[in-house]
Design a protein around this motif. Structure first.
Motif, short mmCIF file in Angstrom:
data_model
loop_
_atom_site.label_atom_id
_atom_site.label_comp_id
_atom_site.label_asym_id
_atom_site.label_seq_id
_atom_site.Cartn_x
_atom_site.Cartn_y
_atom_site.Cartn_z
N VAL A 15 127.31 67.15 -5.19
CA VAL A 15 127.18 66.00 -6.10
C VAL A 15 125.78 65.92 -6.66
CG1 VAL A 15 127.09 63.46 -6.13
CG2 VAL A 15 129.07 64.63 -5.16
N GLY A 16 124.80 66.34 -5.88
CA GLY A 16 123.42 66.32 -6.34
C GLY A 16 123.15 67.26 -7.49
N GLN A 17 124.07 68.18 -7.76
CA GLN A 17 123.91 69.15 -8.85
C GLN A 17 124.65 68.73 -10.13
OE1 GLN A 17 121.83 71.65 -8.55
NE2 GLN A 17 121.43 71.17 -6.39
N ILE A 18 125.32 67.58 -10.09
CA ILE A 18 126.11 67.15 -11.25
C ILE A 18 125.21 66.83 -12.42
CG2 ILE A 18 127.64 65.34 -12.14
CD1 ILE A 18 128.83 65.12 -9.33
N ASN A 19 125.61 67.29 -13.60
CA ASN A 19 124.92 66.92 -14.84
C ASN A 19 125.96 66.76 -15.93
OD1 ASN A 19 125.33 69.57 -16.21
ND2 ASN A 19 123.97 70.31 -14.58
N LYS A 20 125.50 66.43 -17.12
CA LYS A 20 126.43 66.14 -18.22
C LYS A 20 127.30 67.33 -18.61
CE LYS A 20 122.90 67.03 -21.78
NZ LYS A 20 123.50 68.27 -22.29
N ASP A 21 126.86 68.54 -18.25
CA ASP A 21 127.62 69.73 -18.62
C ASP A 21 128.53 70.22 -17.49
OD1 ASP A 21 126.37 69.89 -21.15
OD2 ASP A 21 124.62 70.84 -20.24
#
Length: 575
Positions: free
Chosen positions: A410-416
């Motif tokens: 989850v810590g790696q989630i971004n808009k892409d």
């Protein structure tokens, strides 16, 4: 009048005027010329000061005094361009160029105008006049070449290339362009002469001699082509270009034994580039399939020869794996090739994910975890590795480890990020958190899940059911559960959840309708669902059926004390 946004340096403009005034002087009286000079120069001065409206008026008055002055038409054309008056702009540019045919600035601007208006014949005329006045300008010839090419005027193109040769000297690009044009013109002898000339000018550049051999081969002169290739390989035995051409020669002349030997030599050579080897292998695969051969052993042997050398990356290895998958090789054999790719290039995510997916299908969760952990160091932003590891830990029942892995992901989630993966992350986290009794955190995870993918059916069902167990937000639970029933109207689990929520809302008749639809798949129903069936029948007044299903739930292992009370008292009792 509108103020225009054009700026010219007064000094530069004055130089243009000085060069053109003699032409004007030939066509007007001395008095008119003096007045013209005054108004034109004043127009330039006002233009230089940014007083564009005043400059425009002064230029028009100057034109009326001296209608044969090219420079004033050129200036006015610029104003009409700013005014978006294309017709008057074009008229003034044409007039300027006509009055001063030797002025390169005017001719170039006129040529550009004709190009924008797709008047290519007129553009050619303008640029030819420009070239006549500026014979050292290669850029003018380049534009002329494009203009002649737009009309398929091959003779014009050749003429331009010959003029380029005068300016720049002969070079490879010009010669190759001339050859291509001669080919399009059908003048084979000129094409051949051009290529022979190129070879003669560069006797130590073997690429040209190979090109000559290729031309000879394409034009049916096979013996001469073979001679050209052998001459190159005699001086430079490892010349890859010559080897490739000779390979094509062998294939065309059906000398398959020689072609095979040369193919092996190319695949094993350090001088053959990776892309070339991959192209050769693709051709070999295509030949193999075209011949209808079913045994892939020969093709795999070529791969092994190419892979016998140390590899800089995993591309060739992955190509072998793709071919093995195509021919339906055993999965474990394919997996060994993926392992080889990872050994060559540990950071190659494609190779690792392909292996993980195969291992996942075999339910080897420990191996999945072992493959995912190092990948998170090489590609920490790739959420697929957290997904597979967390899911494998979840399948093993190690929920704490799975939750930790998903939280890292989850810590790696971004808009892409991939919405499907992110949504599943949160959905599984919700399931784990609920199992740990952390419903507040679980519901927050489900909310996040549905923000990324509102139609995540599994999450909608679980979220709705867990809300119903707590007896809260039943309207929200009903809306979510109804979406699952719409998506999969024959899914007994989803039908039970929806029926149970309707039951809690005291909509017993509707609940009975949906629970009876779930009963169409009664063999797969859990003892909890069967108990729900009894509850719903009880509240619809059918005690006999209620007792029947309560007893079935008990027989299937539901040892709830409340269930036993329902049977004993023959009525529904809330938990």
């Amino acid at each position: 009048m509108k103020v225009f946004s054009r700026h010219r340096l007064l000094a530069a403009a004055a130089l243009v005027v000085a060069s053109l005034l003699p032409l004007s002087a030939q066509t007007v009286s001395k008095d008119s010329l003096q007045r013209y000079n005054y108004f034109f120069l004043e127009g330039l001065r006002q233009q230089g000061m940014g007083n564009m409206a005043a400059a425009f008026d002064l230029f028009r008055h100057a034109r009326d005094l001296n209608p044969r002055a090219a420079e004033v038409y050129y200036e006015l054309a610029g104003f009409y361009a700013d005014l978006k008056d294309d017709r008057r702009m074009a008229e003034n540019f044409r007039r300027a160029a006509a009055l001063a045919p030797d002025n390169p600035v005017y001719q170039e601007r006129l040529g550009q105008l004709h190009i924008t208006q797709k008047e290519y014949d007129k553009a050619i005329d303008a640029y030819e006049r420009l070239y006549s006045a500026s014979k050292a300008r290669v850029d003018v010839l380049e534009i002329l070449f494009q203009l002649y090419a737009s009309k398929n005027d091959y003779k014009g193109m050749i003429s331009v290339l010959e003029r380029m040769e005068v300016l720049e000297g002969s070079n490879e690009q010009i010669s190759l362009s001339k050859m291509q044009i001669y080919e399009q013109m059908g003048e084979k002898h000129k094409e051949y002469d051009e290529l022979r000339s190129l070879v003669a000018k560069h006797p130590f550049d073997y690429d040209y001699k190979v090109m000559l051999g290729n031309w000879l081969l394409q034009n049916g002169r096979k013996a001469d082509a073979l001679k050209a290739y052998r001459e190159v390989l005699k001086d430079e035995p490892d010349n890859v270009m010559a080897q490739l051409s000779l390979y094509d020669y062998y294939r065309e002349t059906k000398a398959f034994r020689q072609a095979d030997g040369l193919l092996v030599q190319l695949l094993q050579s350090r001088k053959t580039g990776k892309d070339t080897k991959m192209a050769l292998l693709r051709q070999t695969i295509a030949d193999h399939q075209e011949a209808g051969a079913k045994d892939s052993t020969a093709v795999l042997g070529y791969f092994d020869k190419a892979l016998a050398l140390p590899q800089e990356d995993a591309d060739l290895v992955l190509m072998k794996a793709a071919y093995m998958t195509l021919v339906k090789a055993p999965v474990e054999a394919v997996n060994r090739v993926y392992e080889q790719a990872i050994a060559v290039e540990p950071e190659n995510s494609h190779a690792r994910l392909s292996l993980i997916q195969n291992v996942w299908d075999a339910a080897d969760y420990d191996r999945v975890i072992a493959l995912c952990r190092p990948a998170q160091q090489y590609a920490p932003e790739n959420m697929a590795f957290y997904y597979y590891q967390g899911l494998a830990e979840f399948q093993k029942g190690d929920n704490d480890a799975a939750l930790t892995t998903f939280q890292k992901g989850v810590g790696q989630i971004n808009k892409d990020s991939n919405p499907n993966i992110v949504s599943d992350f949160y959905a599984i986290m919700g399931d784990i958190l609920h199992g740990k009794g952390m419903d507040t955190e679980a519901f927050a995870a489900y909310d996040s899940c549905l923000q990324w993918k509102p139609d995540n059916i599994f999450a909608l069902n679980n979220y709705a059911y867990y809300l119903s167990l707590k007896g809260i937000d039943l309207q929200k639970a009903e809306q979510m559960s109804y979406k699952t029933v719409q998506a999969e109207p024959d899914n007994s689990t989803y039908l039970d959840t929806y029926a149970w929520i309707l039951f809690l809302e005291k909509r017993y008749g509707e609940a009975k309708t949906y629970i009876e639809q779930a009963l169409r798949d009664k063999d797969s129903l859990s003892n909890v669902v069967i108990e729900h069936v009894g509850d719903i029948y009880s509240m619809n007044g059918d005690t006999a059926k209620a007792l029947e299903y309560w007893q079935k739930a008990l027989d299937k292992g539901n040892d709830s004390p409340t269930l036993k009370k329902k049977i004993a008292q023959q009525k529904y009792i809330a938990e």
